[in-house]
Design a protein around this motif. Sequence first.
Motif, PDB file in Angstrom:
ATOM      1  N   LEU A  35       0.825  -1.206   0.000  1.00 38.02           N
ATOM      2  CA  LEU A  35       0.000   0.000   0.000  1.00 38.02           C
ATOM      3  C   LEU A  35       0.864   1.262   0.000  1.00 38.02           C
ATOM      4  CD1 LEU A  35      -2.810  -1.045   2.517  1.00 38.02           C
ATOM      5  CD2 LEU A  35      -2.904  -1.043   0.024  1.00 38.02           C
ATOM      6  N   TYR A  54      -8.077   7.485  -2.566  1.00 39.31           N
ATOM      7  CA  TYR A  54      -7.199   6.361  -2.243  1.00 39.31           C
ATOM      8  C   TYR A  54      -7.486   5.846  -0.838  1.00 39.31           C
ATOM      9  CZ  TYR A  54      -2.938   3.641  -1.539  1.00 39.31           C
ATOM     10  OH  TYR A  54      -2.047   2.620  -1.270  1.00 39.31           O
ATOM     11  N   LEU A  57     -10.558   3.792  -0.933  1.00 39.98           N
ATOM     12  CA  LEU A  57     -10.325   2.486  -1.563  1.00 39.98           C
ATOM     13  C   LEU A  57      -9.615   1.544  -0.595  1.00 39.98           C
ATOM     14  CD1 LEU A  57     -10.479   0.717  -4.070  1.00 39.98           C
ATOM     15  CD2 LEU A  57      -8.385   1.801  -4.893  1.00 39.98           C
ATOM     16  N   VAL A  58      -8.634   2.051   0.135  1.00 39.48           N
ATOM     17  CA  VAL A  58      -7.943   1.228   1.131  1.00 39.48           C
ATOM     18  C   VAL A  58      -8.914   0.779   2.217  1.00 39.48           C
ATOM     19  CG1 VAL A  58      -6.160   1.243   2.928  1.00 39.48           C
ATOM     20  CG2 VAL A  58      -5.679   2.245   0.689  1.00 39.48           C
ATOM     21  N   VAL A  72      -6.760  -3.231  -3.730  1.00 37.54           N
ATOM     22  CA  VAL A  72      -6.485  -1.810  -3.951  1.00 37.54           C
ATOM     23  C   VAL A  72      -5.912  -1.602  -5.352  1.00 37.54           C
ATOM     24  CG1 VAL A  72      -5.031   0.136  -3.249  1.00 37.54           C
ATOM     25  CG2 VAL A  72      -6.211  -1.229  -1.521  1.00 37.54           C
TER      26      VAL A  72
END
Length: 397
Positions: A35, A54, A57-58, A72
Amino acid sequence: MNSNNSRTSFKSLMEILFVSTRLGLTSFGGPIAHLGYFHEEYIRRRKWMDEKSYADLVALAQFLPGPASSQVGIGIGVMRGGVLGGIVSFIGFTLPSVIALILFALILQNFDVAESGWIHGLKIVAVVVVAHAILGMAKNLAPDLNRKAIALFVLVATLFWQSTFTQVGVILIAAVIGYFLYRNSAETDENRVQFPIAKRFSAICLGLFFALLFLLPILREATGSYWVAMFDSFYRSGSLVFGGGHVVLPLLEQEFVPTGWLSEEAFLAGYGATQAVPGPLFTFAAYLGTVMNGWQGGLFATVAIFLPAFLLILGALPFWDMLRNNKKIKGAVMGVNAAVLGILISAFYTPIWTSSILEPMDFALAAVLFSMLVYWKLPPWVIVICGAIGGSLLTLL
């Protein structure tokens, strides 16, 4: 106009493939490190998504079962190039380690590793890594007394009745319990982000995920097919994992070692190799499938274990706002998370602990390796090397 769009789309897909492949060749260190690599490459350097999207999404990848970093990566590909972009992103990030592990499995078949001391050391490494992962998960998945009780119930049930139907059954029971216990207490998040996937397509993906999860064990029993059984084992393992690739180890070992599909020694040799390659740890399935059925089996196993992650991330992206802001759904998921923790502890005890910690010196080596991993913060590949060396030394004592 259409020609220009096609050229632009093809160029975008090739860019996604190039960048994701480079990450697949260089991303060592497990899902959390992945990540970080993604953030540096996709967000800071290329600005394919903003920081908030982002983070959303994580959060979704952590909310869903499956390999978080792979999900991801798929989501970023979807944002950049639609569903095809997600597929291309997945292929680029995953294929390098799949190829490496298939080649390792083919080479290893020419050697006898059954009595090797380093293999016993890798068994002890497995105890350490999985214990560390489960302890970390327990803080997040079962922080209160109710969820600890759910995990305990599942642990006892899966130790008493060790079957594929038990795993699915206790998860359903835990979802119902979580629904009633937490339907009015789950927190919500009003942040919103839009993903370019049609809701109808996503609904089909979610329906297919649950259909396969519940129908494959039935087909397995009804047909007696080796390939259906293999697909079911990998698919179910990929469907029940929260918290990263290390956690899939006990599920896979429970599926394939006691059944005699491959030996404990071959299993642990592949696990050690998986620590040494970049990319997602779920590619361990490529090694296992190759040992059992050649390179074709390796590709088959890879598809089976990653398919749940694909279906879930593509199915959940458009519904993410609804899912995380629906207290009843979130309550059911909280119950399921606690159940998965119980399943993992059960699998950790047997076969991982029972086949690895045989003498006091085994436990001593495990304690040293655990301290190196948890307190000294050494990377997993260092633990693997030290475990292999330690296991070899134990055979000399």
